[in-house]
Write a protein that holds these residues in place. Structure first.
Motif, short mmCIF file in Angstrom:
data_model
loop_
_atom_site.label_atom_id
_atom_site.label_comp_id
_atom_site.label_asym_id
_atom_site.label_seq_id
_atom_site.Cartn_x
_atom_site.Cartn_y
_atom_site.Cartn_z
N ASP A 55 50.38 -38.32 74.91
CA ASP A 55 51.61 -38.23 74.14
C ASP A 55 51.49 -39.12 72.89
O ASP A 55 50.51 -39.81 72.67
N SER A 56 52.53 -39.11 72.07
CA SER A 56 52.49 -39.80 70.79
C SER A 56 52.44 -41.32 70.93
O SER A 56 51.97 -42.02 70.04
N ASN A 57 52.92 -41.85 72.05
CA ASN A 57 52.87 -43.30 72.26
C ASN A 57 51.44 -43.79 72.45
O ASN A 57 51.13 -44.94 72.16
N PRO A 88 48.64 -46.88 68.91
CA PRO A 88 47.63 -47.95 68.86
C PRO A 88 46.29 -47.50 68.29
O PRO A 88 45.61 -48.25 67.61
N PHE A 89 45.91 -46.25 68.55
CA PHE A 89 44.67 -45.73 68.01
C PHE A 89 44.69 -45.71 66.48
O PHE A 89 43.75 -46.17 65.82
N PHE A 90 45.77 -45.18 65.90
CA PHE A 90 45.89 -45.14 64.44
C PHE A 90 46.00 -46.54 63.84
O PHE A 90 45.49 -46.79 62.75
N ALA A 91 46.63 -47.46 64.53
CA ALA A 91 46.72 -48.84 64.05
C ALA A 91 45.35 -49.49 64.00
O ALA A 91 45.00 -50.16 63.02
N ILE A 92 44.55 -49.27 65.04
CA ILE A 92 43.20 -49.85 65.08
C ILE A 92 42.31 -49.22 64.00
O ILE A 92 41.58 -49.91 63.28
N VAL A 93 42.38 -47.91 63.85
CA VAL A 93 41.59 -47.23 62.82
C VAL A 93 42.00 -47.71 61.44
O VAL A 93 41.16 -47.96 60.57
#
Length: 100
Positions: free
Chosen positions: A2-4, A8-13
């Motif tokens: 899901d979007s939650n 965190p993935f997009f924040a790390i990238v």
């Protein structure tokens, strides 16, 4: 997934890939643009030489004029003549005088 889980993935990238890429990109642009080329340096040298020659010519002209007429500086000063100084208020009158 899901979007939650994606946040965190997009924040790390973003932190470890996008920001450093942008910073390194503009640092390299800054380093390449900050240098002066040989052509620019030669142009500056030529302009400096020309300015010195013009300054010497002006000094020569001033010496010649001072020898011919010692009071030439007083007559060349602004406000020494009876003509009005060019201002916005009398700009139209000055244009009419020039056109006559």
């Amino acid at each position: 997934m899901d979007s939650n889980d994606l946040i965190p993935f997009f924040a790390i990238v973003t932190l470890f890939v996008a920001f450093p890429w942008i910073i390194f990109h503009y640092v390299t642009k800054w380093k390449t643009a900050a240098t002066i080329t040989n052509e620019d340096e030669q142009l500056l040298d030529d302009l400096h030489i020309m300015a010195r020659r013009l300054d010497e010519r002006m000094e020569t002209i001033e010496r010649i004029m001072a020898a011919d007429n010692p009071d030439w500086r007083q007559s060349a000063l602004p406000g020494a003549s009876n003509e009005p100084k060019p201002t916005l208020e009398n700009f139209d009158n000055l244009l009419k005088k020039e056109r006559r």
